[in-house]
Design a protein around this motif. Structure first.
Motif, PDB file in Angstrom:
ATOM      1  N   UNK A 232       0.832  -1.204   0.000  1.00 26.63           N
ATOM      2  CA  UNK A 232       0.000   0.000   0.000  1.00 26.63           C
ATOM      3  C   UNK A 232       0.871   1.261   0.000  1.00 26.63           C
ATOM      4  N   UNK A 233       2.012   1.168   0.632  1.00 28.59           N
ATOM      5  CA  UNK A 233       2.868   2.350   0.760  1.00 28.59           C
ATOM      6  C   UNK A 233       3.734   2.590  -0.480  1.00 28.59           C
ATOM      7  N   UNK A 234       4.330   1.521  -1.033  1.00 26.60           N
ATOM      8  CA  UNK A 234       5.365   1.761  -2.058  1.00 26.60           C
ATOM      9  C   UNK A 234       5.142   1.088  -3.410  1.00 26.60           C
ATOM     10  N   UNK A 235       4.278   0.077  -3.496  1.00 24.64           N
ATOM     11  CA  UNK A 235       4.277  -0.742  -4.720  1.00 24.64           C
ATOM     12  C   UNK A 235       3.478  -0.094  -5.851  1.00 24.64           C
ATOM     13  N   UNK A 236       3.959  -0.284  -7.077  1.00 24.06           N
ATOM     14  CA  UNK A 236       3.188   0.090  -8.273  1.00 24.06           C
ATOM     15  C   UNK A 236       2.310  -1.076  -8.688  1.00 24.06           C
ATOM     16  N   UNK A 237       2.759  -2.264  -8.353  1.00 27.51           N
ATOM     17  CA  UNK A 237       2.002  -3.461  -8.695  1.00 27.51           C
ATOM     18  C   UNK A 237       2.279  -4.511  -7.621  1.00 27.51           C
ATOM     19  N   UNK A 261      -3.842   6.452   3.453  1.00 27.78           N
ATOM     20  CA  UNK A 261      -3.027   6.994   4.548  1.00 27.78           C
ATOM     21  C   UNK A 261      -1.579   7.262   4.126  1.00 27.78           C
ATOM     22  N   UNK A 262      -1.189   6.741   2.981  1.00 25.52           N
ATOM     23  CA  UNK A 262       0.145   7.054   2.458  1.00 25.52           C
ATOM     24  C   UNK A 262       0.053   8.125   1.354  1.00 25.52           C
ATOM     25  N   UNK A 263      -1.120   8.751   1.240  1.00 26.23           N
ATOM     26  CA  UNK A 263      -1.302   9.815   0.249  1.00 26.23           C
ATOM     27  C   UNK A 263      -1.340   9.293  -1.173  1.00 26.23           C
TER      28      UNK A 263
END
Ligand SMILES: Cc1cc2nc3c(=O)[nH]c(=O)nc-3n(C[C@H](O)[C@H](O)[C@H](O)COP(=O)(O)O)c2cc1C
Length: 448
Positions: A232-237, A261-263
């Protein structure tokens, strides 16, 4: 548009696939097969070609399984970035998707290798960021036991953070190459990283210009609580593990719901479950293929598969015994498949034979047996009903199953308007409609 990808497995995804009369021979370290798979997937306008990976020969403790070769044994495999660098010179559009572990590799080298692949391929690099699912990998890196999950994830976050910082080392216009003035580069357009963290100290900058995609696409595969937060925070896929549409819908809503929550917007992450396709021109041809492959799973192989899959010893069982209780504990290994299969076993009574016949072909995940229109119906239904953003297409017999999918199912999906008819972007991010990360200035390091 639906995202389509496939895994580069020349021996096929089914345990018995490599023994099928139409299957390729000589699958070990065969570059020609890899080129052929890449070109076929690109002919089918696939988004990405995926190389799963590990750093150990697996399943030697289950001799029947080891001798028969399961797709995850990987007794031999090209190092993914090296192979994909070669494939980048035989393809123009398809995303080149390599697995690399943050548990045993150094972030500077990871950033450098993925940036290189992004340049070599003109913006098509994808990184499957894994923390290493197989405990035996540890023994090839001067350890006796695998790093515990929470430590692996902590380290993984730090590695990703460092890599992103390193990819932002250079401004896009740093290299002026002005022959008249003799200025090759603008020293104000490069920044150090000066990272000092729990596991790593990395000064930077990276000795590679900014990748064409800004950052290579990041994919995660972990399905634990820590894994979902990371996605949820960093992945594109990200990969998903699902056997039924309702469970896939709940997973999809859960992960996308964590992104705010990670914008981040929900469409900044593509969720991709695996689906294995047993395709036939007619229903009976598809069923015949499935049955033919299932017959190649001998009782000894079935028992060895169950022992490895459920991490229990099945050697003393008869195949007609009822399945014993299996653990639903999340631990090391590909626990997501084991837990999903364990939940199925709690709902349905099965004998040992029924269990290996059910779980061996796809590890219990989503599978369609049928004609091109039936397959397209199922894929379209999952896609349109919020269960996923696309699929990792499992091909039981190679090259037959990928060829048939590209020739028969892709046109059906295109006709229905859910899949592209042409690549329209310059980079993979453009083709997939994923945003290109802006370069972040590291104020502290800017004043080098
Ligand atoms: C679809 C899928 C593909 C994966 N591919 C790899 C791989 O190529 N190499 C690897 O070491 N682990 C791989 N994993 C394992 C994960 O990276 C992770 O280590 C594992 O799922 C355990 O973490 P978790 O408990 O958070 O799920 C894969 C997992 C899934 C679900």
């Amino acid at each position: 548009m639906m995202t389509l990808m496939t895994s580069l497995i020349p021996l096929g995804s089914h345990l018995g696939g490599w023994r099928h009369p139409q299957a390729w021979g000589h699958t070990a370290m065969n570059l020609d097969h890899a080129i052929r798979i890449a070109k076929t997937a690109e002919r089918g306008k696939f988004d990405m070609l995926f190389l799963a990976d590990g750093n150990a020969v697996r399943h030697m403790d289950h001799p029947d399984l080891f001798a028969a070769v399961s797709r995850s044994s990987r007794p031999t495999a090209f190092e993914p970035l090296t192979l994909l660098a070669a494939l980048s010179q035989h393809t123009q559009h398809i995303g080149l998707f390599a697995t690399a572990t943050t548990t045993y590799e150094e972030p500077y080298l990871l950033a450098r290798r993925f940036a290189s692949l992004d340049h070599l391929s003109g913006g098509r690099a994808v990184w499957n960021v894994v923390t290493s699912g197989y405990e035996g990998d540890a023994e090839n890196f001067s350890r006796t036991v695998h790093v515990p999950r929470s430590e692996r994830y902590e380290r993984c976050r730090e590695v990703i953070d460092i890599c992103r910082g390193l990819w932002d080392s250079w401004a896009e216009d740093a290299f002026i190459e002005d022959k008249a003035s003799g200025r090759y580069l603008d020293p104000t357009k490069v920044q150090r990283l000066d990272h000092s963290g729990k596991d790593f100290g990395v000064r930077g900058p990276l000795n590679i210009t900014r990748p064409p995609q800004g950052h290579p696409i990041l994919c995660t595969a972990g399905q634990s609580e820590e894994g979902l937060e990371l996605a949820a925070e960093v992945a594109d896929t990200m990969f998903a593990v699902a056997s039924e549409k309702t469970a896939a819908q709940a997973f999809y809503a859960d992960v996308k719901g964590r992104m705010a929550k990670y914008g981040r917007e929900p469409n900044q992450l593509r969720i991709i479950p695996g689906v294995t396709i047993f395709l036939g021109r007619t229903e009976s041809e598809a069923k015949a293929l499935f049955e033919e492959l299932q017959e190649l799973i001998s009782p000894a192989l079935g028992l060895a598969f169950l022992s490895s899959f459920f991490k229990m010893d099945f050697s003393g069982y008869s195949i007609n015994d009822p399945m014993p209780e299996v653990s639903l504990e999340r631990g090391i290994g590909t626990s997501s498949y084991r837990i999903m299969a364990g939940q199925t076993l709690r709902r349905e009574n099965m004998t040992i034979r029924e269990a290996y016949m059910r779980f061996a072909p796809t590890q219990g995940s989503f599978c369609v047996i049928g004609t091109p229109s039936k397959v397209a119906d199922e894929l379209e239904d999952w896609y349109r009903s919020g269960a996923c953003d696309g699929f990792n297409i499992g091909t039981p017999v190679m090259p037959r199953c990928l060829d048939m999918f590209v020739d028969l199912v892709v046109p059906e999906l295109q006709r229905r308007g859910v899949f592209r008819t042409e690549y329209t972007g310059r980079t993979l991010r453009e083709n997939m409609g994923l945003p290109r990360p802006a370069r972040q200035l590291n104020r502290k390091a800017e004043l080098v």
